[in-house]
Structure formats: C-alpha cells, structure tokens
Write an enzyme that holds these catalytic residues in place. Structure first.
Site, PDB file in Angstrom:
ATOM      1  N   ASN A 170       0.835  -1.115  -0.063  1.00  0.00           N
ATOM      2  CA  ASN A 170       0.073   0.061  -0.156  1.00  0.00           C
ATOM      3  C   ASN A 170       0.984   1.154   0.158  1.00  0.00           C
ATOM      4  O   ASN A 170       1.927   1.349   0.740  1.00  0.00           O
ATOM      5  CB  ASN A 170      -0.850   0.087   1.352  1.00  0.00           C
ATOM      6  CG  ASN A 170      -1.985  -1.015   1.210  1.00  0.00           C
ATOM      7  OD1 ASN A 170      -2.483  -1.450   0.191  1.00  0.00           O
ATOM      8  ND2 ASN A 170      -2.064  -1.753   2.379  1.00  0.00           N
ATOM      9  N   HIS A 180       6.576  -2.016   3.288  1.00  0.00           N
ATOM     10  CA  HIS A 180       6.112  -3.317   3.675  1.00  0.00           C
ATOM     11  C   HIS A 180       5.505  -4.020   2.886  1.00  0.00           C
ATOM     12  O   HIS A 180       4.614  -3.291   1.941  1.00  0.00           O
ATOM     13  CB  HIS A 180       5.704  -3.368   5.080  1.00  0.00           C
ATOM     14  CG  HIS A 180       4.574  -2.596   5.300  1.00  0.00           C
ATOM     15  ND1 HIS A 180       4.628  -1.357   5.556  1.00  0.00           N
ATOM     16  CD2 HIS A 180       3.094  -3.028   5.602  1.00  0.00           C
ATOM     17  CE1 HIS A 180       3.360  -0.772   5.531  1.00  0.00           C
ATOM     18  NE2 HIS A 180       2.422  -1.669   5.442  1.00  0.00           N
TER      19      HIS A 180
HETATM   20  P1  DGP Z   1      -0.625  -1.082   5.960  1.00  0.00           P
HETATM   21  O1  DGP Z   1      -2.024  -0.861   6.308  1.00  0.00           O
HETATM   22  O2  DGP Z   1      -0.213  -1.417   4.418  1.00  0.00           O
HETATM   23  O3  DGP Z   1       0.449   0.026   6.399  1.00  0.00           O
HETATM   24  O4  DGP Z   1      -0.089  -2.050   6.868  1.00  0.00           O
HETATM   25  C1  DGP Z   1       0.378  -1.931   8.281  1.00  0.00           C
HETATM   26  C2  DGP Z   1       0.118  -3.589   8.843  1.00  0.00           C
HETATM   27  O5  DGP Z   1       0.896  -3.543   9.994  1.00  0.00           O
HETATM   28  C3  DGP Z   1      -1.492  -3.682   9.216  1.00  0.00           C
HETATM   29  O6  DGP Z   1      -2.019  -4.836   8.465  1.00  0.00           O
HETATM   30  C4  DGP Z   1      -1.211  -4.003  10.768  1.00  0.00           C
HETATM   31  C5  DGP Z   1       0.189  -4.294  11.089  1.00  0.00           C
HETATM   32  N1  DGP Z   1       0.653  -3.944  12.317  1.00  0.00           N
HETATM   33  C6  DGP Z   1       0.540  -2.482  12.715  1.00  0.00           C
HETATM   34  N2  DGP Z   1       1.177  -2.605  14.177  1.00  0.00           N
HETATM   35  C7  DGP Z   1       1.499  -3.746  14.052  1.00  0.00           C
HETATM   36  C8  DGP Z   1       2.658  -3.875  15.524  1.00  0.00           C
HETATM   37  O7  DGP Z   1       2.823  -3.495  16.372  1.00  0.00           O
HETATM   38  N3  DGP Z   1       2.920  -5.347  15.133  1.00  0.00           N
HETATM   39  C9  DGP Z   1       2.988  -6.067  14.092  1.00  0.00           C
HETATM   40  N4  DGP Z   1       3.184  -7.160  13.919  1.00  0.00           N
HETATM   41  N5  DGP Z   1       1.925  -5.585  12.941  1.00  0.00           N
HETATM   42  C10 DGP Z   1       1.557  -4.422  12.852  1.00  0.00           C
END
Ligand code: DGP
Length: 114
Positions: free
Chosen positions: A87, A100
């Site tokens: 995204n 990511h």
């Molecule tokens: P996006 O919406 O493409 O920016 O994806 C960000 C993703 O990151 C979302 O699917 C949730 C994940 N995420 C947010 N905070 C954390 C965290 O503290 N740990 C992990 N493992 N994932 C997280």
C-alpha cells in the site's frame, strides 16, 4: 527512524513474531491478520513509501520479492497461491510509513480488492 513502528520492531524495541531475518530483510506476522497466513516483509532500511524509492533501492526491492517467495515456501503456500500487497499512502490504506509487503494466503482472495 526514531518514530517508526517497524524500525522499532527491527531494533527489538517492540516485540513481534519474527519468522525470517537476514542482513537486508525482516519478516514477521501481522498483529491483525486478514488471512490465515499474513506476514509483513520489510527492508531493514527505512523507506517511508514507494514514492520515496530511489534508483539505489533497486536491489533491495528485488530482495523484497525474493524474500516473499522464500516465505511463501516456508509457510507452505507456494503452490496453492498467495497475494502480495504494497500500500502507498493513505488512500491505498497505508498506515505504517515504512515500506512493507503483505503476504496473504490460506483463503480464496477476491478481485477487485476492497
Ligand atoms: P498497511 O495498512 O499497509 O500500512 O499495513 C500495516 C500493517 O501493520 C497492518 O496490517 C497492521 C500491522 N501492524 C500494525 N502495528 C503492528 C505491530 O505493532 N506489530 C505487528 N506485527 N503488526 C502491526
């Protein structure tokens, strides 16, 4: 980057379920999984969005895809199929501003995506 969540995960300051790491890449399970398999793959280098990529990042982005292929095999989803999502900025749903790749698998994916 001081205020970046994924940089903090990279540094071990915030815990994560890390499933792969090498010199350039880190992969860990999404905290809010949208499929039975939902892994986030990040370059260790902080790059905020696809818009911020430079020519010198070409190799890192190649490694991102190669890591996705490796994780898919590791998770046993290569043959059944998986979706890779990156995204860029708010309207696309980017919430963490460190590039990511989402690797989603384990259920049928619909198209067009939401
Ligand atoms: P996006 O919406 O493409 O920016 O994806 C960000 C993703 O990151 C979302 O699917 C949730 C994940 N995420 C947010 N905070 C954390 C965290 O503290 N740990 C992990 N493992 N994932 C997280």
């Amino acid at each position: 980057m001081a205020d970046c969540l994924f940089c903090k995960i990279r540094e071990g300051e915030i815990p994560a379920d890390i499933i792969f790491e090498n010199d350039d890449m880190l992969a860990f399970r999404d905290v809010n999984p949208q499929a039975p398999t939902h892994v986030l793959i990040i370059p260790k280098k902080h790059i905020s969005t696809v818009n911020n990529l430079e020519e010198s990042d070409e190799a890192i982005m190649g490694k991102l895809f190669l890591t996705a292929k490796l994780i898919a095999a590791q998770e046993g989803v290569s043959d059944e199929g998986y979706r890779l999502v990156v995204n860029c900025n708010e309207k696309a749903g980017q919430t963490v501003f460190h590039i990511h790749m989402h690797l989603l698998a384990g259920r049928a994916m619909i198209w067009p995506p939401g």
